[in-house]
Design an enzyme around this catalytic site. Structure first.
Site, short mmCIF file in Angstrom:
data_model
loop_
_atom_site.label_atom_id
_atom_site.label_comp_id
_atom_site.label_asym_id
_atom_site.label_seq_id
_atom_site.Cartn_x
_atom_site.Cartn_y
_atom_site.Cartn_z
N ILE A 1 131.21 23.49 63.30
CA ILE A 1 131.25 23.74 64.66
C ILE A 1 132.51 22.65 64.81
O ILE A 1 132.68 22.30 64.51
CB ILE A 1 130.00 23.10 65.19
CG1 ILE A 1 129.15 23.64 65.11
CG2 ILE A 1 130.23 22.98 67.15
CD1 ILE A 1 127.57 23.31 65.64
N VAL B 1 135.06 22.13 68.29
CA VAL B 1 135.48 22.49 69.74
C VAL B 1 137.26 22.42 69.62
O VAL B 1 137.88 21.24 69.17
CB VAL B 1 134.60 21.88 70.88
CG1 VAL B 1 135.54 22.11 72.19
CG2 VAL B 1 133.50 22.36 70.98
N GLN C 1 137.57 19.21 74.32
CA GLN C 1 136.48 18.02 73.61
C GLN C 1 136.07 17.44 75.19
O GLN C 1 136.33 16.91 75.97
CB GLN C 1 136.99 17.07 72.30
CG GLN C 1 137.44 18.28 71.44
CD GLN C 1 137.47 17.73 70.05
OE1 GLN C 1 137.82 16.02 69.77
NE2 GLN C 1 137.83 18.02 68.55
N GLY C 2 134.77 16.88 74.44
CA GLY C 2 134.21 16.30 75.42
C GLY C 2 134.11 17.06 77.52
O GLY C 2 133.36 15.84 77.93
N GLY D 1 131.30 18.77 77.12
CA GLY D 1 129.92 19.42 76.65
C GLY D 1 129.93 20.87 75.71
O GLY D 1 128.81 21.31 75.86
N HIS D 2 131.17 21.65 75.23
CA HIS D 2 131.28 22.36 75.10
C HIS D 2 130.53 22.47 73.53
O HIS D 2 129.55 23.77 72.77
CB HIS D 2 132.35 23.28 74.42
CG HIS D 2 132.89 23.64 75.61
ND1 HIS D 2 132.89 24.17 77.01
CD2 HIS D 2 134.43 23.27 76.65
CE1 HIS D 2 133.85 24.46 78.24
NE2 HIS D 2 134.30 23.04 77.78
N GLY D 3 130.28 21.72 72.22
CA GLY D 3 129.03 21.55 70.98
C GLY D 3 128.08 21.49 71.31
O GLY D 3 127.14 22.04 71.00
N LEU D 4 127.32 20.62 72.43
CA LEU D 4 126.09 20.45 72.92
C LEU D 4 125.88 21.89 73.34
O LEU D 4 125.04 22.25 72.80
CB LEU D 4 126.07 19.05 73.96
CG LEU D 4 125.03 19.36 74.69
CD1 LEU D 4 123.89 18.07 74.34
CD2 LEU D 4 125.84 19.46 76.69
N GLU E 1 124.80 22.15 57.71
CA GLU E 1 125.93 21.84 56.44
C GLU E 1 126.07 20.39 56.61
O GLU E 1 127.18 20.90 57.23
CB GLU E 1 126.33 23.11 55.88
CG GLU E 1 126.89 23.20 54.48
CD GLU E 1 127.65 24.48 53.98
OE1 GLU E 1 128.68 24.61 53.68
OE2 GLU E 1 126.73 25.34 54.25
#
EC number: 2.3.1.48
Length: 153
Positions: A42, A44, A49-50, A52-55, A76
């Site tokens: 994953i 971003v 970053q920060g 909420g895109h990864g969330l 992984e």
């Protein structure tokens, strides 16, 4: 491959969309007739970053796993921060998952009856054995992750 894009607000841009991040996910065979979703990466991009895109990527992967015949979702070699985000999401999912409520009520009752000030060792609450399988079937959270999150609840 899941890609997070944003429509460009600049009219002079040569592209109509900006790539904000991505997740590389593949199906991993699980004996006898199912598959796991394995998140291998994953990312971003730093300027985004920060936000909420990864969330949202993790939430989307969880939604996909619940809609398809997926055994569970694994990551992984997750970084500490990715593991933190994943555990936070899974904790919220578990708190709203009806079958876990009796186990949580039992934990609360046990804590109320225990004199914690006299305990010298850390208190460990173990969930019922069948609950891990129910969580895996419905929420696609693997047993190791479930036990990690259950400990944090």
């Amino acid at each position: 491959m899941l890609v997070v894009v944003k429509k460009s607000a600049q009219a002079s841009s040569s592209s109509n969309f900006l790539v904000l991040g991505f997740a590389a996910v593949h199906h991993f065979y699980h004996y006898p007739e199912s598959t796991r979703l394995r998140i291998s990466q994953i990312l971003v991009l730093p300027p985004y970053q920060g936000e909420g895109h990864g969330l949202r990527l993790l939430e989307t992967i969880n939604s996909i796993s619940e809609c398809e015949n997926i055994y569970d979702v694994t990551i992984e070699d997750p970084s500490d921060y990715l593991q933190y985000i994943r555990s936070s999401i899974d904790c919220l999912r578990l708190l709203t998952f009806h079958p876990i409520k009796p186990a949580l009520c039992s934990m609360v009752s046990s804590l109320k009856e225990t004199n914690l000030s006299k305990r010298t060792s850390s208190l460990k609450m173990v969930p019922p054995s069948d609950l891990a399988e129910t969580v895996r079937q419905k929420l696609k959270i693997n047993k190791k992750q479930f036990l990690r999150v259950h400990q944090d609840i």
